[in-house]
Motif scaffolding. Structure first.
Motif, PDB file in Angstrom:
ATOM      1  N   LEU A 120       0.750  -1.296  -0.071  1.00  0.00           N
ATOM      2  CA  LEU A 120      -0.070   0.066  -0.036  1.00  0.00           C
ATOM      3  C   LEU A 120       0.855   1.342   0.067  1.00  0.00           C
ATOM      4  O   LEU A 120       0.444   2.196  -0.654  1.00  0.00           O
ATOM      5  CB  LEU A 120      -0.897  -0.029   1.199  1.00  0.00           C
ATOM      6  N   ALA A 123       2.104   1.808  -3.584  1.00  0.00           N
ATOM      7  CA  ALA A 123       1.162   2.156  -4.409  1.00  0.00           C
ATOM      8  C   ALA A 123       0.748   3.523  -4.304  1.00  0.00           C
ATOM      9  O   ALA A 123       0.584   4.256  -5.289  1.00  0.00           O
ATOM     10  CB  ALA A 123      -0.262   1.216  -4.333  1.00  0.00           C
ATOM     11  N   CYS A 124       0.774   4.119  -3.090  1.00  0.00           N
ATOM     12  CA  CYS A 124       0.659   5.494  -2.828  1.00  0.00           C
ATOM     13  C   CYS A 124       1.666   6.366  -3.464  1.00  0.00           C
ATOM     14  O   CYS A 124       1.722   7.366  -3.696  1.00  0.00           O
ATOM     15  CB  CYS A 124       0.406   5.784  -1.387  1.00  0.00           C
ATOM     16  N   HIS A 129      -3.714   4.748  -7.529  1.00  0.00           N
ATOM     17  CA  HIS A 129      -5.045   4.704  -6.810  1.00  0.00           C
ATOM     18  C   HIS A 129      -5.779   3.625  -6.979  1.00  0.00           C
ATOM     19  O   HIS A 129      -6.616   3.228  -6.215  1.00  0.00           O
ATOM     20  CB  HIS A 129      -5.533   6.204  -7.211  1.00  0.00           C
ATOM     21  N   VAL A 132      -4.293   0.889  -4.785  1.00  0.00           N
ATOM     22  CA  VAL A 132      -4.610   1.610  -3.374  1.00  0.00           C
ATOM     23  C   VAL A 132      -5.777   1.007  -3.089  1.00  0.00           C
ATOM     24  O   VAL A 132      -6.432   0.267  -1.932  1.00  0.00           O
ATOM     25  CB  VAL A 132      -4.316   3.193  -3.382  1.00  0.00           C
ATOM     26  N   CYS A 142      -4.250   0.905   6.360  1.00  0.00           N
ATOM     27  CA  CYS A 142      -4.072   2.321   6.038  1.00  0.00           C
ATOM     28  C   CYS A 142      -3.210   3.062   7.033  1.00  0.00           C
ATOM     29  O   CYS A 142      -2.699   4.086   6.712  1.00  0.00           O
ATOM     30  CB  CYS A 142      -5.273   3.225   5.826  1.00  0.00           C
ATOM     31  N   PRO A 152       0.724   5.073   4.563  1.00  0.00           N
ATOM     32  CA  PRO A 152       0.542   5.282   3.351  1.00  0.00           C
ATOM     33  C   PRO A 152       0.058   6.843   3.021  1.00  0.00           C
ATOM     34  O   PRO A 152       0.515   7.434   2.178  1.00  0.00           O
ATOM     35  CB  PRO A 152      -0.554   4.317   3.025  1.00  0.00           C
ATOM     36  N   ALA A 156       1.586   9.330   0.199  1.00  0.00           N
ATOM     37  CA  ALA A 156       0.909  10.095  -0.635  1.00  0.00           C
ATOM     38  C   ALA A 156       1.146  11.283  -0.885  1.00  0.00           C
ATOM     39  O   ALA A 156       1.358  12.094  -1.876  1.00  0.00           O
ATOM     40  CB  ALA A 156      -0.526   9.494  -0.500  1.00  0.00           C
ATOM     41  N   SER A 164      -4.489   8.928  -4.784  1.00  0.00           N
ATOM     42  CA  SER A 164      -4.323   8.037  -3.772  1.00  0.00           C
ATOM     43  C   SER A 164      -4.622   8.411  -2.173  1.00  0.00           C
ATOM     44  O   SER A 164      -5.281   7.916  -1.454  1.00  0.00           O
ATOM     45  CB  SER A 164      -2.882   7.340  -3.641  1.00  0.00           C
ATOM     46  N   ILE A 168      -7.319   7.200   0.681  1.00  0.00           N
ATOM     47  CA  ILE A 168      -6.929   6.639   1.948  1.00  0.00           C
ATOM     48  C   ILE A 168      -7.645   7.546   3.082  1.00  0.00           C
ATOM     49  O   ILE A 168      -8.148   6.985   4.047  1.00  0.00           O
ATOM     50  CB  ILE A 168      -5.508   6.761   2.134  1.00  0.00           C
TER      51      ILE A 168
END
Length: 191
Positions: A120, A123-124, A129, A132, A142, A152, A156, A164, A168
């Protein structure tokens, strides 16, 4: 395209812009984010296929590996020298199909690498997204913190990954979590 025998060397997984293959080494990205400066040595065929976004090769590799009694595939838990798994790579690259396939084969969603980063976080970092959202839907934490206490959401904010961050923000219990320096994601975004 066969991925066997290729060697991938990354100076920073945080700045993956492209992968150029050669018979010796390849550089990935740049050292813009010193928190995640990492050198990758020879990678598994699965991770190489993920980085190349070669879905057919990923599928073939997963199908060719044996399943455990619980219906999980051993290869999805394989780690490199920095404790990164194929799910970390798929989340970083933003390949939804590979992410889902790895999850279906038993990948651990909240596995942490040597810096404490989960898929995660990665990905952020890349503003993937859709990944995410997918990771959160399958139990992605998260509120997970890396070694610098970055959640995360901090990642971001640091990388201007607004889409993203929007995903979140609706899922975290406390958006005012501070890192080791007492900074929240808002502090980082405003900097």
């Amino acid at each position: 395209m066969s991925v066997k025998g290729k060697i991938v060397k990354a100076t920073s997984i945080a700045s993956l812009n492209s992968i150029s293959s050669s018979s010796t080494n390849s550089e990935i990205g740049s050292p813009e984010n010193p928190r995640s400066n990492v050198t990758f040595e020879k990678q598994s065929a699965l991770i190489q296929a993920i980085f190349e976004k070669d879905w057919s090769e990923v599928s073939k590799i997963l199908k060719s590996n044996r399943l455990t009694g619980l219906g999980k595939c051993d290869i999805v838990s394989a780690q490199d020298n920095f404790r990164r798994t194929p799910l970390h790579a798929a989340a970083f690259v933003g390949d939804n199909t590979s992410v889902q396939s790895l999850i279906d084969h038993g990948a651990r969603i909240n596995h942490r690498d040597h810096m404490g980063m989960t898929a995660l976080h990665l990905a952020c970092e890349q503003n993937n997204h859709e990944v995410v959202h997918q990771l959160i839907a399958h139990g992605g934490d998260c509120s997970a913190r890396d070694r610098n206490w970055y959640s995360p959401l901090h990642i971001a904010a640091q990388n201007k990954s607004f889409e993203s961050a929007e995903v979140i923000v609706t899922k975290v219990t406390n958006i005012n979590i501070a890192d080791r320096n007492g900074q929240t994601a808002l502090h980082i975004a405003a900097a």
